[in-house]
Each structure stands twice: as C-alpha cells, then as structure tokens.
Motif scaffolding. Sequence first.
Motif, short mmCIF file in Angstrom:
data_model
loop_
_atom_site.label_atom_id
_atom_site.label_comp_id
_atom_site.label_asym_id
_atom_site.label_seq_id
_atom_site.Cartn_x
_atom_site.Cartn_y
_atom_site.Cartn_z
N TYR A 33 1.04 -1.11 0.15
CA TYR A 33 0.05 0.10 -0.02
C TYR A 33 1.03 0.90 -0.11
N TYR A 35 0.21 5.52 1.22
CA TYR A 35 -0.75 6.40 1.79
C TYR A 35 0.11 7.62 1.81
N PHE A 45 -5.64 7.24 1.82
CA PHE A 45 -5.18 6.00 0.95
C PHE A 45 -4.91 6.36 -0.47
N SER A 48 -3.50 0.27 -3.51
CA SER A 48 -3.16 -1.20 -2.89
C SER A 48 -2.52 -1.94 -4.21
N PHE A 91 3.55 7.22 3.17
CA PHE A 91 3.99 6.09 3.86
C PHE A 91 3.72 4.68 2.98
N ARG A 95 1.23 -6.24 4.05
CA ARG A 95 0.58 -6.99 5.24
C ARG A 95 0.87 -8.44 4.68
N ALA A 103 -1.37 -4.49 9.22
CA ALA A 103 -0.53 -3.70 8.15
C ALA A 103 0.58 -2.99 8.72
N PHE A 105 3.67 -0.15 8.57
CA PHE A 105 3.82 0.96 7.81
C PHE A 105 5.51 1.23 7.91
N TYR B 35 -3.51 2.74 15.35
CA TYR B 35 -1.90 3.04 15.39
C TYR B 35 -1.56 4.06 16.17
N TYR B 97 -7.14 0.29 3.81
CA TYR B 97 -7.45 0.76 5.25
C TYR B 97 -7.88 2.09 5.25
#
Lengths: 114, 109
Positions: A33, A35, A45, A48, A91, A95, A103, A105, B35, B97
């Motif tokens: 992913y 972000y 987001f 993906s 970021f 996963r 997940a 980061f 988080y 997410y």
Amino acid sequence: EPEVTQTPSHQVTQMGQEVILRCVPISNHLYFYWYRQILGQKVEFLVSFYNNEISEKSEIFDDQFSVERPDGSNFTLKIRSTKLEDSAMYFCASRGDRWNTEAFFGQGTRLTVV
Amino acid sequence: SQQGEEDPQALSIQEGENATMNCSYKTSINNLQWYRQNSGRGLVHLILIRSNEREKHSGRLRVTLDTSKKSSSLLITASRAADTASYFCATDGGYKYIFGTGTRLKVLA
C-alpha cells in the motif's frame, strides 16, 4: 523484528520534476500500500497492490502516479510531474495476507515540492 | 461523519491517568486497527481487533469493538509521558484501510 523501510526519508524536488519513492516491504508479505499524509491532516489511501497489479486506488491516485514492484523486494511510487500540493509524508505499508492481519507501515518519506 | 472518525480530537491528561479514545465508522468491516504516530514520524501498529471480537488487550491497551454501533474505543491505562502521540483507528473493509482523523493525546508529567 522485520520492518518496512522507506527511502529517502526526506526529498526536496522542484515542481514539475519526477520523483520515485522507494519501499522495501516485509519479506514474504503479499499486499502493499501507499498512503500519504499532508501536514496536520489525516492519513489518506492512495493505492493497494497485489500480485503485480493494482487492487484498488483512490481519486488522488491519478495519471500522475504509478506504482511498480520492479523486483522481488522493492515497491516504488512514482510521481511524474510533481505539484506543490503533492508535498506530504508518503507511507508505504505491507501485510501478509488479505484477511485480518496487521498492516505494518514504514517511517515515511517527507516529500517537499518547491 | 467520515469513515473512521475519532473523538475527542485532542486530549490532555496527567501521567498515571487513563486515556480513552473513540472511533466511529460507517461501513461494515473485517477488522479495525489502532495506530500511534509520534509527531512527524511513522505509524506504529498497536492492536488489531477482528469484527467477531468484542474486546482485546495488549499490555496497557484495551480495545473494544461494537459492530452494531459501528464504534471502537482505545483505552490506555496508567498513561506515561511517552504515550504522548496521535492515535488513529483504521478500518479494513476490503483492499484498503481507511484512517480516522485521529486523537492527539498529551500526557503531562
């Protein structure tokens, strides 16, 4: 403990230039992913990626953006012609499988477009 | 409200007190994750709770999930100055997410 690593930690680029942000996901992870987080705002987001193709992308992820997994370890985000509003923290995350796994980061790349 | 919206937006407490943060979301989820983000840093995974779980603990953290109300809470007990950070919930409903707006927690020594 395995971790997601991103390089560079900070990149300054001129408007209109191309940038490539690099990520090394956790080994044996399958889902990746990108972000971004504009300063002081929420984490958004972008895209993906699974099985060498995009699974889902947001409205932000327009034709200026592309992702690639050029080899077995790297995962890159390319911005073709940067704009001032692309300045943000980017970021990368990975996963292990599709369902109910954490997940993880990376520490992020701070992109500053001037 | 947006998917994954936390409240309060900011919280200031004394060291040793408990901190509770709430997250609300709109769509059905597979799981929800919390988080932590220290200022200008990366996102550190704290805990994952599955949609069929109601409560989960990890050290000083306690997370609850109420799928009927589409809400979750994160409780940090006996807070420390080092807990000062922003806390985000992230809902997993598919190939992505969705992060909430976050709660900025400040723990005063």
